[in-house]
Design a protein around this motif. Structure first.
Motif, PDB file in Angstrom:
ATOM      1  N   ARG A  29     -16.585   7.113  -4.641  1.00 53.69           N
ATOM      2  CA  ARG A  29     -15.660   7.686  -5.515  1.00 53.69           C
ATOM      3  C   ARG A  29     -14.327   7.485  -6.073  1.00 53.69           C
ATOM      4  NH1 ARG A  29     -17.946  13.929  -3.879  1.00 53.69           N
ATOM      5  NH2 ARG A  29     -18.916  13.053  -2.141  1.00 53.69           N
ATOM      6  N   HIS A  30     -13.784   6.619  -5.102  1.00 51.53           N
ATOM      7  CA  HIS A  30     -12.319   6.408  -5.500  1.00 51.53           C
ATOM      8  C   HIS A  30     -11.861   5.203  -5.419  1.00 51.53           C
ATOM      9  CE1 HIS A  30     -12.336  10.909  -4.363  1.00 51.53           C
ATOM     10  NE2 HIS A  30     -12.462  10.530  -3.539  1.00 51.53           N
ATOM     11  N   PRO A  31     -12.502   4.656  -6.304  1.00 48.23           N
ATOM     12  CA  PRO A  31     -12.624   2.683  -6.955  1.00 48.23           C
ATOM     13  C   PRO A  31     -11.149   2.555  -6.452  1.00 48.23           C
ATOM     14  CG  PRO A  31     -13.805   3.633  -8.545  1.00 48.23           C
ATOM     15  CD  PRO A  31     -13.603   4.569  -7.649  1.00 48.23           C
ATOM     16  N   GLY A  32     -10.234   3.021  -7.643  1.00 49.22           N
ATOM     17  CA  GLY A  32      -8.779   3.104  -8.107  1.00 49.22           C
ATOM     18  C   GLY A  32      -8.049   2.974  -7.463  1.00 49.22           C
ATOM     19  N   THR A  33      -7.944   4.014  -6.148  1.00 49.11           N
ATOM     20  CA  THR A  33      -7.319   4.413  -5.467  1.00 49.11           C
ATOM     21  C   THR A  33      -7.029   3.588  -3.759  1.00 49.11           C
ATOM     22  OG1 THR A  33      -7.056   6.599  -6.239  1.00 49.11           O
ATOM     23  CG2 THR A  33      -6.005   6.309  -3.868  1.00 49.11           C
ATOM     24  N   VAL A  34      -8.289   4.158  -3.850  1.00 49.41           N
ATOM     25  CA  VAL A  34      -8.561   3.065  -2.525  1.00 49.41           C
ATOM     26  C   VAL A  34      -8.545   1.378  -2.295  1.00 49.41           C
ATOM     27  CG1 VAL A  34     -10.753   1.862  -1.400  1.00 49.41           C
ATOM     28  CG2 VAL A  34     -10.685   4.192  -2.003  1.00 49.41           C
ATOM     29  N   ALA A  35      -8.331   1.057  -4.605  1.00 51.10           N
ATOM     30  CA  ALA A  35      -8.152  -0.664  -4.295  1.00 51.10           C
ATOM     31  C   ALA A  35      -6.247  -0.626  -4.501  1.00 51.10           C
ATOM     32  CB  ALA A  35      -7.899  -1.079  -5.263  1.00 51.10           C
ATOM     33  N   LEU A  36      -6.089  -0.016  -4.715  1.00 50.25           N
ATOM     34  CA  LEU A  36      -4.621   0.454  -4.626  1.00 50.25           C
ATOM     35  C   LEU A  36      -3.810   0.662  -2.677  1.00 50.25           C
ATOM     36  CD1 LEU A  36      -1.432   0.740  -5.973  1.00 50.25           C
ATOM     37  CD2 LEU A  36      -1.799   2.618  -6.045  1.00 50.25           C
ATOM     38  N   GLY A  37      -4.603   1.719  -2.958  1.00 47.53           N
ATOM     39  CA  GLY A  37      -4.416   1.665  -0.915  1.00 47.53           C
ATOM     40  C   GLY A  37      -4.522   0.192  -0.524  1.00 47.53           C
ATOM     41  N   ILE A  38      -5.403  -0.582  -0.760  1.00 50.78           N
ATOM     42  CA  ILE A  38      -5.593  -1.712   0.341  1.00 50.78           C
ATOM     43  C   ILE A  38      -4.633  -2.832  -0.071  1.00 50.78           C
ATOM     44  CG2 ILE A  38      -7.821  -3.831   0.466  1.00 50.78           C
ATOM     45  CD1 ILE A  38      -9.549  -1.336   0.081  1.00 50.78           C
ATOM     46  N   LEU A  39      -4.459  -2.556  -1.400  1.00 46.28           N
ATOM     47  CA  LEU A  39      -3.643  -4.037  -2.257  1.00 46.28           C
ATOM     48  C   LEU A  39      -2.360  -3.348  -1.042  1.00 46.28           C
ATOM     49  CD1 LEU A  39      -2.782  -6.179  -4.277  1.00 46.28           C
ATOM     50  CD2 LEU A  39      -1.730  -4.082  -5.261  1.00 46.28           C
ATOM     51  N   LEU A  40      -2.315  -2.504  -1.576  1.00 47.37           N
ATOM     52  CA  LEU A  40      -0.597  -2.027  -0.868  1.00 47.37           C
ATOM     53  C   LEU A  40      -0.638  -2.299   0.471  1.00 47.37           C
ATOM     54  CD1 LEU A  40       0.477   1.245  -3.008  1.00 47.37           C
ATOM     55  CD2 LEU A  40       1.693  -1.193  -3.022  1.00 47.37           C
ATOM     56  N   MET A  41      -1.334  -1.165   1.647  1.00 49.30           N
ATOM     57  CA  MET A  41      -1.523  -1.961   2.832  1.00 49.30           C
ATOM     58  C   MET A  41      -1.145  -3.714   3.265  1.00 49.30           C
ATOM     59  SD  MET A  41      -0.994   1.021   4.379  1.00 49.30           S
ATOM     60  CE  MET A  41      -1.612   0.806   5.919  1.00 49.30           C
ATOM     61  N   SER A  42      -2.038  -4.468   2.435  1.00 47.25           N
ATOM     62  CA  SER A  42      -2.507  -5.503   2.927  1.00 47.25           C
ATOM     63  C   SER A  42      -1.252  -6.430   2.419  1.00 47.25           C
ATOM     64  CB  SER A  42      -2.966  -5.910   1.515  1.00 47.25           C
ATOM     65  OG  SER A  42      -4.903  -5.780   1.931  1.00 47.25           O
ATOM     66  N   THR A  43      -0.024  -5.557   1.527  1.00 45.28           N
ATOM     67  CA  THR A  43       1.336  -6.871   0.902  1.00 45.28           C
ATOM     68  C   THR A  43       1.452  -5.696   2.681  1.00 45.28           C
ATOM     69  OG1 THR A  43       0.665  -6.008  -1.422  1.00 45.28           O
ATOM     70  CG2 THR A  43       3.105  -6.219   0.011  1.00 45.28           C
ATOM     71  N   TRP A  44       1.904  -4.769   3.049  1.00 45.92           N
ATOM     72  CA  TRP A  44       2.601  -4.284   4.477  1.00 45.92           C
ATOM     73  C   TRP A  44       1.982  -5.651   5.654  1.00 45.92           C
ATOM     74  CZ3 TRP A  44      -0.171  -2.389   8.187  1.00 45.92           C
ATOM     75  CH2 TRP A  44       0.075  -2.125   9.188  1.00 45.92           C
ATOM     76  N   GLY A  88       5.129  -1.318   0.652  1.00 50.08           N
ATOM     77  CA  GLY A  88       4.440  -1.363   0.906  1.00 50.08           C
ATOM     78  C   GLY A  88       2.850  -0.461   1.594  1.00 50.08           C
ATOM     79  N   TYR A  89       4.076  -0.174   3.445  1.00 52.31           N
ATOM     80  CA  TYR A  89       3.207   0.364   3.725  1.00 52.31           C
ATOM     81  C   TYR A  89       3.290   1.938   3.288  1.00 52.31           C
ATOM     82  CZ  TYR A  89       1.093   3.632   8.313  1.00 52.31           C
ATOM     83  OH  TYR A  89       0.972   4.173   8.856  1.00 52.31           O
ATOM     84  N   ARG A  90       4.270   2.522   3.051  1.00 44.82           N
ATOM     85  CA  ARG A  90       4.070   4.091   2.263  1.00 44.82           C
ATOM     86  C   ARG A  90       3.472   4.027   1.535  1.00 44.82           C
ATOM     87  NH1 ARG A  90      10.617   6.117   0.357  1.00 44.82           N
ATOM     88  NH2 ARG A  90       9.608   8.333  -0.269  1.00 44.82           N
ATOM     89  N   PHE A  91       3.658   3.851   0.586  1.00 46.00           N
ATOM     90  CA  PHE A  91       2.661   3.939  -0.444  1.00 46.00           C
ATOM     91  C   PHE A  91       1.760   3.677  -0.289  1.00 46.00           C
ATOM     92  CE2 PHE A  91       6.706   3.524  -2.689  1.00 46.00           C
ATOM     93  CZ  PHE A  91       7.032   4.697  -3.101  1.00 46.00           C
ATOM     94  N   GLY A  92       1.253   2.580   0.460  1.00 41.22           N
ATOM     95  CA  GLY A  92      -0.093   2.138   1.123  1.00 41.22           C
ATOM     96  C   GLY A  92      -0.875   3.492   1.649  1.00 41.22           C
ATOM     97  N   ALA A  93       0.394   4.161   2.651  1.00 41.77           N
ATOM     98  CA  ALA A  93      -0.169   4.806   3.301  1.00 41.77           C
ATOM     99  C   ALA A  93      -0.773   6.487   2.274  1.00 41.77           C
ATOM    100  CB  ALA A  93       0.088   4.958   4.098  1.00 41.77           C
ATOM    101  N   ARG A  94       0.113   6.641   1.666  1.00 43.27           N
ATOM    102  CA  ARG A  94       0.274   8.390   0.540  1.00 43.27           C
ATOM    103  C   ARG A  94      -1.044   7.981  -0.372  1.00 43.27           C
ATOM    104  NH1 ARG A  94       6.085   9.136  -2.384  1.00 43.27           N
ATOM    105  NH2 ARG A  94       6.052   9.002  -0.325  1.00 43.27           N
ATOM    106  N   ALA A  95      -1.540   6.692  -0.538  1.00 42.66           N
ATOM    107  CA  ALA A  95      -3.180   6.339  -1.222  1.00 42.66           C
ATOM    108  C   ALA A  95      -3.595   6.904  -0.977  1.00 42.66           C
ATOM    109  CB  ALA A  95      -2.931   4.916  -1.801  1.00 42.66           C
ATOM    110  N   PHE A  96      -4.053   6.835   0.890  1.00 44.21           N
ATOM    111  CA  PHE A  96      -5.079   6.634   1.224  1.00 44.21           C
ATOM    112  C   PHE A  96      -5.090   7.903   1.718  1.00 44.21           C
ATOM    113  CE2 PHE A  96      -5.163   1.764   2.612  1.00 44.21           C
ATOM    114  CZ  PHE A  96      -6.861   2.065   1.840  1.00 44.21           C
ATOM    115  N   GLN A  97      -4.131   9.086   2.122  1.00 45.12           N
ATOM    116  CA  GLN A  97      -3.666  10.346   2.583  1.00 45.12           C
ATOM    117  C   GLN A  97      -4.869  10.712   1.369  1.00 45.12           C
ATOM    118  OE1 GLN A  97      -3.545  11.259   5.399  1.00 45.12           O
ATOM    119  NE2 GLN A  97      -3.179  13.441   5.082  1.00 45.12           N
ATOM    120  N   LYS A  98      -3.982  10.297   0.055  1.00 45.72           N
ATOM    121  CA  LYS A  98      -4.529  11.300  -1.112  1.00 45.72           C
ATOM    122  C   LYS A  98      -6.146  11.531  -1.371  1.00 45.72           C
ATOM    123  CE  LYS A  98      -4.189  11.210  -5.930  1.00 45.72           C
ATOM    124  NZ  LYS A  98      -3.884  10.424  -7.377  1.00 45.72           N
TER     125      LYS A  98
END
Length: 188
Positions: A29-44, A88-98
Motif C-alpha cells: 500500500r505504501h511502496p514509495g514511502t517504504v522505498a524512501l525509508g529503506i534508502l535513508l535507513m540504509s544510508t544511515w 539519514g536516520y532522522r528522515f528514514g525513521a520519520r518516513a517509517f513513522q509516517k
C-alpha cells in the motif's frame, strides 16, 4: 504434539499466515514511502559502518604523517559523514513513522467497518472488537520499522564484508561466514 493441541497449533499457524499476508498487503500500500525509508535507513547504516573506516584513514593519512592540512580535511570529512548519518536516520525513521501511522489508521478503519457492519455477527461486543483491533493494528504496523532496520542492517553487513574482503580477504571471509567468538568463561 498431542491430539489435544493439534487444533490450537493449526489455529496458531493460520493466524501467523494471515498476519504475514496482512503485512505484505500493508507494504504494497505504501511502496514509495517504504522505498524512501529503506534508502535513508540504509544510508544511515552504511555511514555507521564507514565511521571506523574513516577513523582508520584519518590515522593513516593525517595523524601518523603529522599533516595538519590532512587532519583538518579529514575532520571536515568525518563531520560530513556524521551529518549524512544523522539526517539519514532522522528522515528514514520519520518516513517509517509516517507510513506506520497511516497503515495503523487504515487497519483500524477496515476493522471498524467490519465490526460495525449490520450483517456482522460476533460473540464479542463491538467496543471489545475495536479495542482489540486498535492494539493489533499498532503491533501489525510495526512491520515497517522491522523492514527498514532489517534491510539497513543487511546492507551495512554487505558493505563491511566487502571492505574487509578488500582490506584482508581472510578477515572478510571470517566476518561474512560469521566467525564465532569464544565464550567468556573459556577466555579466563
Amino acid at each position: 504434539p498431542s491430539r489435544m493441541n493439534l487444533p490450537r497449533l493449526r489455529a496458531c499457524i493460520l493466524h501467523r499466515y494471515r498476519a504475514m499476508l496482512w503485512n505484505l498487503r500493508s507494504l504494497r500500500r505504501h511502496p514509495g514511502t517504504v522505498a524512501l525509508g529503506i534508502l535513508l535507513m540504509s544510508t544511515w547504516q552504511v555511514c555507521e559502518t564507514l565511521v571506523p573506516v574513516a577513523i582508520g584513514l584519518i590515522i593513516d593519512h593525517a595523524v601518523i604523517p603529522k599533516s595538519l592540512t590532512a587532519l583538518v580535511v579529514s575532520i571536515i570529512g568525518l563531520a560530513l559523514l556524521f551529518v549524512v548519518l544523522s539526517y539519514g536516520y532522522r528522515f528514514g525513521a520519520r518516513a517509517f513513522q509516517k507510513v506506520r501511522e497511516q497503515e495503523s489508521h487504515a487497519m483500524r478503519v477496515e476493522v471498524a467497518d467490519a465490526a460495525l457492519a449490520s450483517n456482522s455477527r460476533n460473540e464479542r461486543a463491538p467496543g471489545e472488537v475495536l479495542s482489540l483491533a486498535s492494539a493489533d493494528a499498532d503491533v501489525t504496523a510495526e512491520v515497517f520499522f522491522h523492514v527498514g532496520r532489517g534491510s539497513a542492517a543487511l546492507l551495512g553487513l554487505i558493505v563491511a564484508a566487502v571492505y574487509l574482503f578488500v582490506a584482508d580477504p581472510l578477515t572478510g571471509l571470517v566476518v561474512a561466514i560469521g566467525g564465532r567468538q569464544a565464550p567468556a568463561h573459556r577466555l579466563a
